[in-house]
Design an enzyme around this catalytic site. Sequence first.
Site, PDB file in Angstrom:
ATOM      1  N   ASP A 118      10.616  61.327  13.470  1.00 61.79           N
ATOM      2  CA  ASP A 118      11.125  61.692  14.796  1.00 61.79           C
ATOM      3  C   ASP A 118      10.645  63.087  15.192  1.00 61.79           C
ATOM      4  O   ASP A 118      10.780  63.488  16.347  1.00 61.79           O
ATOM      5  CB  ASP A 118      12.673  61.691  14.788  1.00 61.79           C
ATOM      6  N   LYS A 166      13.442  49.386  18.185  1.00 60.36           N
ATOM      7  CA  LYS A 166      12.528  50.018  17.224  1.00 60.36           C
ATOM      8  C   LYS A 166      12.226  49.047  16.069  1.00 60.36           C
ATOM      9  O   LYS A 166      11.083  48.891  15.647  1.00 60.36           O
ATOM     10  CB  LYS A 166      13.148  51.321  16.684  1.00 60.36           C
ATOM     11  N   GLN A 170      19.452  57.907  14.036  1.00 57.54           N
ATOM     12  CA  GLN A 170      19.628  57.729  15.483  1.00 57.54           C
ATOM     13  C   GLN A 170      20.705  58.675  16.012  1.00 57.54           C
ATOM     14  O   GLN A 170      21.817  58.720  15.489  1.00 57.54           O
ATOM     15  CB  GLN A 170      19.994  56.260  15.781  1.00 57.54           C
TER      16      GLN A 170
END
Length: 293
Positions: free
Chosen positions: A119, A52, A96
Amino acid sequence: MQLLDGKAISSQIKSEIKAEVEQWVAGGGKKPHLAAILVGQDGASETYVASKIRSCEEIGFTSTLLRFEADITEAQLLEAVESLNNDPDVDGFIVQLPLPKHISENTVMEAVNPAKDVDGFHPINVGRMCKGLPAYISATPFGILEMLIRAGIETSGKHCVVIGRSQIVGLPMSILMQRNTFPGNCTVTITHSKTQNLKEICQSADILIVALGRPEFVKADYVKEGAVVVDVGITRVADATKKSGFSIKGDVDFNDVAPKASFITPVPGGVGLMTICGLLTNTFKAAKKEIYK
Ligand code: NAD
């Protein structure tokens, strides 16, 4: 059979975002800034976050990585979330997953400012998505929709079967595929570990989206001739022939299923790469304050 090539499509999307970012910055806009929180030393999470960050660099975003040891307390992690919520330079950030067992993922997700929740995991973004309001759509479903769009796959009136009901893939995917828009207008069946007759249900799918996390679970006898097959699964399987000691397997037995499918995603090189595009697109939207003013 046509390959839904995540490598080609994602690199196209990244170059489009890069060009738009250049224009945005040339017009006086601030460089989009994505931050990531990584807790512990999980190998797969390290790989995802590194990729990412690398993608941010490639397309002209600023990126920040905040790393914490696995024994960080929930309160300390919530403080880190709060500091990113309050940092005016950070447009969007991710925490994450998975987090260590002693930390509630729901509590942490709910602490993220929905306007920075690129997200798309915060209940406000999920709720807005369900209502068809502008929202950050979570990265994997976003990537799958984008693949369907770019391959020009007709979805209206089709039977879409989703295997898996997770909060991050199966559930949002099933909601998105029934919306009154394109891609959408499917009749959706969502299946899970308690589903009876899974194989028979899958056999009637025009579009089969597979996200259960069991390598090569879906064989040719699950698939109707001409179906579109989207394989979300990513599992590391021990492989002594590889330098890393493992290879990556999807949830679909590609060699078995591909001859029957009209379109199919490979693993690796499919949905995984598209997921990053979802995140980058959401971050750019956050920088432009497109969803939350
Ligand atoms: P999860 O473990 O949260 O959920 C799995 C789902 O599969 C559950 O809803 C469960 O009910 C269902 N399931 C389990 N066994 C089943 C069975 N025998 N029959 C029918 N349903 C069954 O998984 P997840 O987070 O959605 O991830 C699924 C897979 O997708 C994993 O391999 C994960 O690594 C991968 N993944 C990939 C991406 C990507 O970017 N490509 C993103 C997220 C997850």
